[in-house]
Design a protein around this motif. Sequence first.
Motif, short mmCIF file in Angstrom:
data_model
loop_
_atom_site.label_atom_id
_atom_site.label_comp_id
_atom_site.label_asym_id
_atom_site.label_seq_id
_atom_site.Cartn_x
_atom_site.Cartn_y
_atom_site.Cartn_z
N ILE A 384 0.82 -1.21 0.00
CA ILE A 384 0.00 0.00 0.00
C ILE A 384 0.86 1.27 0.00
CG2 ILE A 384 -1.78 1.27 1.26
CD1 ILE A 384 -2.68 -1.37 -0.09
N ALA A 385 1.98 1.26 0.68
CA ALA A 385 2.82 2.46 0.76
C ALA A 385 3.34 2.84 -0.62
CB ALA A 385 3.98 2.22 1.72
N GLY A 386 2.90 4.00 -1.14
CA GLY A 386 3.33 4.47 -2.45
C GLY A 386 2.61 3.84 -3.61
N ILE A 387 1.48 3.15 -3.36
CA ILE A 387 0.76 2.47 -4.43
C ILE A 387 0.21 3.45 -5.46
CG2 ILE A 387 -1.50 2.49 -3.29
CD1 ILE A 387 -1.88 -0.39 -4.34
N ASP A 388 0.06 4.72 -5.08
CA ASP A 388 -0.45 5.73 -6.00
C ASP A 388 0.57 6.10 -7.07
OD1 ASP A 388 0.67 6.80 -3.43
OD2 ASP A 388 0.77 8.64 -4.62
N SER A 389 1.84 5.84 -6.85
CA SER A 389 2.87 6.25 -7.80
C SER A 389 3.70 5.10 -8.36
CB SER A 389 3.82 7.27 -7.13
OG SER A 389 4.42 6.70 -5.97
N GLY A 397 -1.71 -4.85 -6.61
CA GLY A 397 -2.95 -4.56 -5.88
C GLY A 397 -4.17 -4.96 -6.70
N ALA A 398 -4.14 -4.66 -8.03
CA ALA A 398 -5.27 -5.02 -8.90
C ALA A 398 -5.42 -6.53 -8.97
CB ALA A 398 -5.05 -4.42 -10.30
N LEU A 411 -11.27 -7.63 0.79
CA LEU A 411 -9.87 -7.20 0.72
C LEU A 411 -9.70 -5.91 1.51
CD1 LEU A 411 -7.19 -8.06 -0.62
CD2 LEU A 411 -7.69 -6.39 -2.42
N VAL A 412 -8.83 -5.92 2.50
CA VAL A 412 -8.57 -4.77 3.36
C VAL A 412 -7.16 -4.26 3.10
CG1 VAL A 412 -8.44 -3.91 5.72
CG2 VAL A 412 -10.14 -5.65 5.13
N GLY A 429 -10.58 -0.83 -6.43
CA GLY A 429 -11.70 -1.68 -6.04
C GLY A 429 -11.52 -2.42 -4.73
N MET A 430 -10.56 -1.98 -3.92
CA MET A 430 -10.38 -2.62 -2.61
C MET A 430 -11.57 -2.32 -1.72
SD MET A 430 -6.29 -2.07 -2.01
CE MET A 430 -5.14 -2.55 -3.29
#
Length: 470
Positions: A384-389, A397-398, A411-412, A429-430
């Motif tokens: 999750i850390a930095g998943i946006d970039s 994640g997908a 999924l959490v 979609g998490m």
Amino acid sequence: MPEERLGFRRHQSVLPGRLGHWLLVLIGLEAGVAVSISVPHLFGDEPWMVFDDSSWVLYLLALALIPVVLWAAWALVRQQQRERGEAFRMARLIDTMSTASREWLWATGPDGRFIFCSPACRDLTGYDSAELVGLHFSLVIAGDDLAAAVRDRVASESEDGSWSGLESVCRRKNGTTVVVEVSGSPLRDSAGNAVGFEGSARAVAPHVVAATKVRGRVEAMIADHALLTAFQPIRSLDSGSVIGAEALSRFLSSPGNSPEAWFAEAESVGLGLELEIAALETALSAARGVPPFVYVAFNVSPGLCLDPRLVQLLSGAGVPARRIVLEVTERHPVLDYGPLAAALSGLRRDGIGIAVDDAGAGFASMRHILQLKPDVIKLDRNIIAGIDSDLGQRALGAAMVGFATQIGAVLVAEGIETFQELEAAADLGMSAGQGFLLGRPTVRPEDWTSWREKPALKGRPWRANEAADG
């Protein structure tokens, strides 16, 4: 060297020695009578007394007894020589043991003063043997603690008053201290009355001392229930409302002792399961204050899942089974998933949910998922850390979203700390999220009660709010 007081009794031939004395006297008398009678006859003279016919019978008997008495005396002397040799060898063995042994051999009188100390006392206490003899044992051994511990140990373990493996503190001559293990037993006189003590002492290795201290801390923690439970909210990424909460143990200890450190220490001394059970009991009790529409996740190790006490704890917790989710941790590797899967299946039948924590952190977590088929999958913070970039993390994640959908699991996303991470997790979609951005762990029941209301985060509305406003 007071060997008798140490319990090493030399074989003293008291009775044979006295008997030998009188036998030698008899030999002298017999020899004197025989000589006084026979010598005059050798020269044709009459003996010192006049004998009739019957007295010659006594004379012959006296002569016949001489070789018998001589043989008996020779056998007695041989026996005494053997006993003296055995006693000498025993004495040498005792001397060798007391000199060469690395353990401190000691003996005290009824007043607690040393009457014997082996040379090893110098290495342990810094005192020479001669310095300690005549002094009270409390000079070097913590007297009150030792006396109380001896009473407890003797009362519970020994009928003859002996004890072993008792730890105490030894005060050295230079003022330093060392932990020692003391063993001993009463000294008794011929009537069976205690007239002192004898025993040995040795230094305890530092790693053993450390383990003893750890065990003492953990046992005290369990006995005093010196821990609390904090709950961290788990929110729906669609509505932003709290749907669950994870129970996290908090220990009432000095700063720096993290929960992970406590559980690791407990495991190192064989008290891992006991501490887990104590933490779970505390968490289940606290969970009664969590709003009834919120499920509660409890961390459990595979070992605890196999422990029959778990079912008893959960059934008497006062929390409905449908609100309980067990997060199976990876504190220990699972070598055989068969018994673990069977135990979890029984809990599922009771309505309890199963979660796998830290998914994606390694092969073990993915194996957990494949073998246990959980109801909830919690993605590790590293994903999750930095998943946006990071495109690779987004792809992983997908893939996890698709996998969770296929097996029907929630999924959490764990460890959400920024709005960008929150948005990326929701866009993929998490189902739900957990992290400092969504709510910190808290031990305050009033904070748990506030979860009834859907929060609005400053700077970034929830996606559900955006849809409603649009």
